[in-house]
Design an enzyme around this catalytic site. Sequence first.
Site, PDB file in Angstrom:
ATOM      1  CG  ASP A  33      -0.805   1.042  -0.108  1.00 42.54           C
ATOM      2  OD1 ASP A  33      -1.059   1.661  -1.147  1.00 42.54           O
ATOM      3  OD2 ASP A  33      -1.233   1.396   1.007  1.00 42.54           O
ATOM      4  CE1 TYR A  72       1.482  -1.190   5.061  1.00 47.48           C
ATOM      5  CE2 TYR A  72       2.633  -1.687   3.026  1.00 47.48           C
ATOM      6  CZ  TYR A  72       1.518  -1.209   3.691  1.00 47.48           C
ATOM      7  OH  TYR A  72       0.441  -0.750   2.987  1.00 47.48           O
ATOM      8  CG  HIS A 102      -8.785   2.252   4.098  1.00 45.55           C
ATOM      9  ND1 HIS A 102      -7.861   1.485   3.411  1.00 45.55           N
ATOM     10  CD2 HIS A 102      -8.462   2.159   5.407  1.00 45.55           C
ATOM     11  CE1 HIS A 102      -7.013   0.971   4.282  1.00 45.55           C
ATOM     12  NE2 HIS A 102      -7.351   1.342   5.483  1.00 45.55           N
TER      13      HIS A 102
END
Length: 368
Positions: A86, A122, A264
């Site tokens: 990420d 991203y 999540h």
Amino acid sequence: MAPSKALQDAETGLLTNEVKPQQHDHHATKHSWHTAAIALASFVLLLCVIFAFLHAESLDPTHNDDHPLDALRLDKGPLNVLVVGDWGRKGKYNQSLVARQMGRVGKELDIDFIVSTGDNFYDSGLTGVEDKLFKLSFTDVYTEESLQKRWYAVLGNHDYRGDEQAEVNKRLNQRDSRWWCDYFYTIPVSVGPSSTMEFFMIDTNPMIESYWTPGNIKNKWTRPTPREEVIASTLANLNSALENSAATWKIVVGHHTMYSYGPHRNTPELIEKVLPILEDHKVDLYINGHDHCLEHVKRDDSDIHFVTSGGGSKAWKNSFHPEVQSRPDVKLYYDGQGFISLSACPSTVHINFIDVTGKVLHKLHLEK
Ligand SMILES: *[C@@H]1O[C@H](CO)[C@@H](O)[C@H](O)[C@H]1NC(C)=O
């Protein structure tokens, strides 16, 4: 008060323009001395600002706060790997700070390669093989010498928001020879004369039902093979690769969580479809990203350790809850940025959870 040598230089040099014309009576000399001193101080301050601007990185408080590292403490082994997830945000939001620490730890451990748990670019993946984001968020960020190794990546949901086929296109590897990404592959590596480790890299995105419900505009299925067929072949490939593997250590890497207390939470699709395969083949570790934290979960009902390494940049979600940290199955939950190191010896594996200053927050040791 006699003007100092510096003042005289200043009066005749750079600061001449700032000295008032009436500088010959005593009062005026004093006045001009003050003016010159203020001007000199301003000049020095300006130099400092320019210096600080040029060296913003080195003045960053976290740099003075670097945690001392040493390979012994980090349990260096014959095989050493870093895992990050990420991350791709053009170096901003601490991505380059994490990169710098990865560089330090990578050097200390003399790492063999890096694993990425997905959400590589991203906010919406790459637009194509030529997208300049690839350079801005990858090549230009992970510049430390120790990180000039192969990067093995899986895909995340943000990668699917763009052209995920570009990320697995081998032409990307021509732009930066470190890059390696595919929907399914394994990395078999030797740990010693009679010990091996194998990473099984899977694409979990097709399995997440909510992404593919009609009306979800974030992800578009553009691959020629229907999604159901892709899921079936991923599971079949994983099963047969694990079955045929004689590796001492088996590690499965996918983007989505299996068991997680991050925002999540658990991913029911993976618990239903993937977990039984991992249990059947006695996988040691499942490593994921998706939750932007560092986390280690070990449950009583499974021998598998569930590790989240999703702190490459997008962390500090305020997702830390004290009641989570005190749960017996949560060995670590850290809401900030970081990555993990994994060092394998023939009969032990050492995993360090490392923050943005290089501090080891938690250790996981596996033995066989
Ligand atoms: C960067 O890291 C520092 C130290 O962990 C943290 O205080 C800060 O909030 C982080 N910044 C961002 C944008 O995440």
